[in-house]
Design a protein around this motif. Structure first.
Motif, PDB file in Angstrom:
ATOM      1  N   ILE A  33     -19.651  62.192  67.438  1.00 11.81           N
ATOM      2  CA  ILE A  33     -19.954  60.881  68.125  1.00 11.81           C
ATOM      3  C   ILE A  33     -21.455  60.890  69.570  1.00 11.81           C
ATOM      4  N   ALA A  34     -22.674  60.609  68.322  1.00 10.18           N
ATOM      5  CA  ALA A  34     -23.104  60.683  69.097  1.00 10.18           C
ATOM      6  C   ALA A  34     -24.571  59.705  70.197  1.00 10.18           C
ATOM      7  N   TRP A  35     -22.751  58.000  69.174  1.00 14.48           N
ATOM      8  CA  TRP A  35     -24.160  56.533  70.175  1.00 14.48           C
ATOM      9  C   TRP A  35     -22.803  56.796  71.594  1.00 14.48           C
ATOM     10  N   THR A  36     -22.738  56.882  72.154  1.00 11.88           N
ATOM     11  CA  THR A  36     -21.827  56.671  73.307  1.00 11.88           C
ATOM     12  C   THR A  36     -22.964  56.568  74.614  1.00 11.88           C
ATOM     13  N   GLY A  37     -22.658  56.520  76.089  1.00 12.72           N
ATOM     14  CA  GLY A  37     -23.201  56.570  77.424  1.00 12.72           C
ATOM     15  C   GLY A  37     -22.370  55.938  78.257  1.00 12.72           C
ATOM     16  N   ILE A  38     -22.395  55.606  79.752  1.00 15.03           N
ATOM     17  CA  ILE A  38     -22.597  54.941  80.659  1.00 15.03           C
ATOM     18  C   ILE A  38     -22.814  53.321  80.683  1.00 15.03           C
ATOM     19  N   VAL A  39     -21.720  53.388  80.702  1.00  9.75           N
ATOM     20  CA  VAL A  39     -21.923  50.892  81.355  1.00  9.75           C
ATOM     21  C   VAL A  39     -22.189  50.166  82.984  1.00  9.75           C
ATOM     22  N   ASN A  40     -20.861  51.396  83.299  1.00 13.02           N
ATOM     23  CA  ASN A  40     -20.570  51.028  84.838  1.00 13.02           C
ATOM     24  C   ASN A  40     -19.692  52.256  85.725  1.00 13.02           C
ATOM     25  N   SER A  41     -20.408  52.139  87.467  1.00 16.97           N
ATOM     26  CA  SER A  41     -20.061  53.356  87.556  1.00 16.97           C
ATOM     27  C   SER A  41     -18.749  53.115  89.234  1.00 16.97           C
ATOM     28  N   ASP A  42     -18.142  52.053  89.100  1.00 15.70           N
ATOM     29  CA  ASP A  42     -17.251  51.867  89.666  1.00 15.70           C
ATOM     30  C   ASP A  42     -16.669  50.247  89.803  1.00 15.70           C
ATOM     31  N   PRO A  43     -15.613  49.867  88.534  1.00 15.81           N
ATOM     32  CA  PRO A  43     -14.785  52.124  87.917  1.00 15.81           C
ATOM     33  C   PRO A  43     -16.200  53.044  87.382  1.00 15.81           C
ATOM     34  N   PRO A  44     -15.614  53.631  87.069  1.00 15.02           N
ATOM     35  CA  PRO A  44     -16.656  54.124  85.863  1.00 15.02           C
ATOM     36  C   PRO A  44     -15.999  53.754  84.241  1.00 15.02           C
ATOM     37  N   THR A  46     -17.366  53.588  80.145  1.00 16.50           N
ATOM     38  CA  THR A  46     -17.885  54.624  79.298  1.00 16.50           C
ATOM     39  C   THR A  46     -18.176  53.464  77.584  1.00 16.50           C
ATOM     40  N   TYR A  47     -18.621  54.282  76.777  1.00 22.16           N
ATOM     41  CA  TYR A  47     -17.885  53.511  75.272  1.00 22.16           C
ATOM     42  C   TYR A  47     -18.343  54.568  74.384  1.00 22.16           C
ATOM     43  N   ILE A  48     -18.291  53.954  73.220  1.00 21.38           N
ATOM     44  CA  ILE A  48     -18.631  54.821  71.843  1.00 21.38           C
ATOM     45  C   ILE A  48     -18.614  53.632  70.773  1.00 21.38           C
ATOM     46  N   SER A  49     -19.666  54.212  69.808  1.00 23.58           N
ATOM     47  CA  SER A  49     -19.443  53.105  68.702  1.00 23.58           C
ATOM     48  C   SER A  49     -19.200  54.309  67.368  1.00 23.58           C
ATOM     49  N   VAL A  50     -17.695  53.578  66.858  1.00 20.10           N
ATOM     50  CA  VAL A  50     -17.555  54.488  65.586  1.00 20.10           C
ATOM     51  C   VAL A  50     -17.339  53.889  64.309  1.00 20.10           C
ATOM     52  N   MET A  51     -17.619  54.044  63.801  1.00 22.38           N
ATOM     53  CA  MET A  51     -17.739  53.538  61.802  1.00 22.38           C
ATOM     54  C   MET A  51     -16.590  52.672  61.854  1.00 22.38           C
ATOM     55  N   LYS A  52     -16.103  51.660  60.986  1.00 22.56           N
ATOM     56  CA  LYS A  52     -15.424  50.734  60.987  1.00 22.56           C
ATOM     57  C   LYS A  52     -14.254  51.793  60.109  1.00 22.56           C
ATOM     58  N   LYS A  53     -14.806  52.814  59.073  1.00 25.72           N
ATOM     59  CA  LYS A  53     -13.785  53.121  57.559  1.00 25.72           C
ATOM     60  C   LYS A  53     -13.930  54.732  58.314  1.00 25.72           C
ATOM     61  N   ARG A  54     -14.413  55.128  59.953  1.00 19.63           N
ATOM     62  CA  ARG A  54     -13.821  56.527  59.418  1.00 19.63           C
ATOM     63  C   ARG A  54     -12.377  56.712  60.255  1.00 19.63           C
ATOM     64  N   PHE A  55     -11.663  57.904  59.992  1.00 22.65           N
ATOM     65  CA  PHE A  55     -10.323  58.406  60.051  1.00 22.65           C
ATOM     66  C   PHE A  55     -10.166  57.480  61.375  1.00 22.65           C
ATOM     67  N   SER A  56     -10.724  58.592  62.470  1.00 22.64           N
ATOM     68  CA  SER A  56     -10.586  58.273  63.943  1.00 22.64           C
ATOM     69  C   SER A  56     -10.641  56.760  64.243  1.00 22.64           C
ATOM     70  N   HIS A  57     -10.940  55.628  63.649  1.00 24.27           N
ATOM     71  CA  HIS A  57     -11.162  54.359  63.432  1.00 24.27           C
ATOM     72  C   HIS A  57      -9.808  53.591  64.264  1.00 24.27           C
ATOM     73  N   ASP A  58      -8.998  53.778  63.600  1.00 28.48           N
ATOM     74  CA  ASP A  58      -7.994  53.135  63.124  1.00 28.48           C
ATOM     75  C   ASP A  58      -6.590  54.048  64.290  1.00 28.48           C
ATOM     76  N   LEU A  59      -6.725  55.159  64.208  1.00 31.02           N
ATOM     77  CA  LEU A  59      -6.351  56.106  65.938  1.00 31.02           C
ATOM     78  C   LEU A  59      -6.363  55.266  67.266  1.00 31.02           C
ATOM     79  N   ILE A  60      -8.052  55.144  67.147  1.00 24.31           N
ATOM     80  CA  ILE A  60      -8.078  54.764  68.438  1.00 24.31           C
ATOM     81  C   ILE A  60      -7.878  53.499  69.238  1.00 24.31           C
ATOM     82  N   GLN A  61      -8.130  52.480  68.105  1.00 23.69           N
ATOM     83  CA  GLN A  61      -7.786  51.050  67.954  1.00 23.69           C
ATOM     84  C   GLN A  61      -5.900  51.036  68.045  1.00 23.69           C
ATOM     85  N   LYS A  62      -5.468  51.622  67.535  1.00 27.72           N
ATOM     86  CA  LYS A  62      -3.935  51.549  67.441  1.00 27.72           C
ATOM     87  C   LYS A  62      -3.882  52.061  69.475  1.00 27.72           C
TER      88      LYS A  62
END
Length: 214
Positions: A33-44, A46-62
């Motif tokens: 994943i290249a689309w990631t970053g920090i969105v808040n410090s306290d609590p820490p 982050t985020y990742i953006s995943v294409m809907k068709k990727r195999f990992s998308h379903d695993l992370i969602q569930k």
């Protein structure tokens, strides 16, 4: 110096190309994943953006969790492989020779070969046309022992981290230009920091010399 206007696109660079591990009901996978970053410090957070068709998308969602494993020069080839091959077709842990370690909080595994691992628990999902953004709280952090200095500081410069820009991977082994706030740093503080840095370099050089004589 002129500017040329081009078609709008995802031109933010450089970005970290991280290795994300996930698992649900015994099925695990790795995705780059290249689309990631920090969105808040306290609590820490982050985020990742995943294409809907990727195999990992379903695993992370569930599962509602994932682990961000930082990329280094030593494992960049494997990280690239994990971005172009699908977990539907290949066990990426086995194919890349990666070691899966149990996390402390989440069900997704850590990648032992990565120097820094962030355990993440999903708190929000934002849906977009091509990707879904998984916003998550960082609930655990693991750092290789070798990166800790005697004073407890984490020497990230020793990790060999990489960056990603315009379709290519780049090393970060460059000269440090400054530390946060150096643009307004008082001369006295700058002098002290330079002195401490020089002392540290001399100590490291002396230690290397002693090891070489053994």
């Amino acid at each position: 110096m002129g500017k040329r206007s081009i078609k709008p696109g995802a031109m933010l660079a450089p970005v970290p190309a991280v290795l994300v591990s996930c698992e649900y009901e015994g099925v695990r996978n790795l995705i780059t994943i290249a689309w990631t970053g920090i969105v808040n410090s306290d609590p820490p957070m982050t985020y990742i953006s995943v294409m809907k068709k990727r195999f990992s998308h379903d695993l992370i969602q569930k599962s509602g969790c994932f682990v961000i494993n930082l990329n280094t020069e030593a494992i960049t080839r494997q990280v690239d492989f994990c971005g172009v091959r699908s977990g539907r077709d290949v066990d990426k842990f086995a194919a890349c020779g990666f070691t899966a370690l149990p996390a402390d909080v989440v069900s997704a595994p850590l990648v032992a070969e990565s120097p820094v691992n962030l355990e993440c628990r999903v708190v929000e999902v934002h849906e977009y046309p091509s990707h879904d953004m998984f916003v998550a709280e960082i609930v655990g952090v693991h750092v290789d022992e070798e990166l800790f200095e005697e004073d407890g500081r984490i020497a990230m410069e020793k990790a060999g981290l990489t960056a990603y820009a315009n379709g290519a991977y780049y090393t970060l082994r460059q000269r440090q230009m400054g530390r946060f706030g150096y643009s307004v740093m008082k001369p006295k503080t700058k002098k002290r920091l330079n002195r401490e840095a020089n002392e540290k370099r001399r100590a490291q050089k002396a230690l290397a010399g002693r090891k070489a004589k053994r």
